[in-house]
Scaffold this active site. Sequence first.
Site, PDB file in Angstrom:
ATOM      1  N   ARG A  24       0.844  -1.194   0.000  1.00 34.31           N
ATOM      2  CA  ARG A  24       0.000   0.000   0.000  1.00 34.31           C
ATOM      3  C   ARG A  24       0.883   1.250   0.000  1.00 34.31           C
ATOM      4  NH1 ARG A  24      -2.248  -3.719   3.433  1.00 34.31           N
ATOM      5  NH2 ARG A  24      -4.343  -4.395   2.848  1.00 34.31           N
ATOM      6  N   LYS A  51      -2.642  -2.079   7.693  1.00 32.13           N
ATOM      7  CA  LYS A  51      -4.091  -1.891   7.742  1.00 32.13           C
ATOM      8  C   LYS A  51      -4.757  -2.915   8.670  1.00 32.13           C
ATOM      9  CE  LYS A  51      -8.067  -1.680   4.640  1.00 32.13           C
ATOM     10  NZ  LYS A  51      -8.499  -1.790   3.236  1.00 32.13           N
ATOM     11  N   HIS A 112      -2.766   2.709  -5.599  1.00 29.47           N
ATOM     12  CA  HIS A 112      -3.387   1.441  -5.204  1.00 29.47           C
ATOM     13  C   HIS A 112      -3.600   0.531  -6.413  1.00 29.47           C
ATOM     14  CE1 HIS A 112      -5.159  -0.758  -1.859  1.00 29.47           C
ATOM     15  NE2 HIS A 112      -6.064  -1.199  -2.702  1.00 29.47           N
ATOM     16  N   ARG A 115      -1.373  -2.528  -6.910  1.00 35.22           N
ATOM     17  CA  ARG A 115      -1.742  -3.751  -6.204  1.00 35.22           C
ATOM     18  C   ARG A 115      -2.741  -4.577  -7.028  1.00 35.22           C
ATOM     19  NH1 ARG A 115      -0.990  -4.228  -0.800  1.00 35.22           N
ATOM     20  NH2 ARG A 115      -3.097  -4.903  -0.312  1.00 35.22           N
ATOM     21  N   HIS A 138      -3.825  -9.452   2.808  1.00 40.21           N
ATOM     22  CA  HIS A 138      -5.273  -9.512   2.972  1.00 40.21           C
ATOM     23  C   HIS A 138      -5.619 -10.564   4.014  1.00 40.21           C
ATOM     24  CE1 HIS A 138      -6.169  -7.816  -1.297  1.00 40.21           C
ATOM     25  NE2 HIS A 138      -5.859  -6.871  -0.428  1.00 40.21           N
ATOM     26  N   TYR A 148      -7.532 -21.205  11.976  1.00 38.43           N
ATOM     27  CA  TYR A 148      -6.659 -22.378  11.985  1.00 38.43           C
ATOM     28  C   TYR A 148      -5.430 -22.250  11.094  1.00 38.43           C
ATOM     29  CZ  TYR A 148     -10.066 -24.967  14.686  1.00 38.43           C
ATOM     30  OH  TYR A 148     -10.885 -25.385  15.683  1.00 38.43           O
TER      31      TYR A 148
END
Length: 177
Positions: A24, A51, A112, A115, A138, A148
């Site tokens: 970012r 973020k 951006h 990305r 993300h 998990y």
Amino acid sequence: AVRQAGGRLGTRIAFELLLHTFVRKAELIRATWDEIALEAAEWRIPAHRMKAREPHIVPLSTQAVALFQRAKELASASKYVFPSISSLMKPLSDTALNNGLRRLGYEHFSPHGFRRTASTMLNEQGWRPEIIERQLAHRERNRIRAAYNKATYLPERVQMMQAWSDHVDGIMRGGSI
């Protein structure tokens, strides 16, 4: 276009690092030298700058390492990789990269977008979505899987980031997209 543009060399290097690392914009312009391990070819971004508030490792391709080395020569002992034009005590302005893209004639493309472009092209090249999403920092949307699966996929991400930089270099040398 960035390589041929005028303007500050540091800003041009920042654009290229966005392209090679697809972090970012805020993560890049606020990067400090204590986060960058050139010998290990890693950029370790602390949780408070992310973020999702989780630490993130960005494997650095040989091209990204070379760009960081060039940036270090320009940083004038600032703690920031990309210091402000007005003060070594501040990072590059939040608007510098957006304004740079506008000056290059890219009215409808933002930092951006690097990305999105990387994600799209890496998916089209057949890289596993888990690796791409982890590299983009993300969060897993499936809450149970997120609880998990704590895999970082770091070895595969190292390979992907080098392949990505090689691909980018090929495009810059006039190869096909």
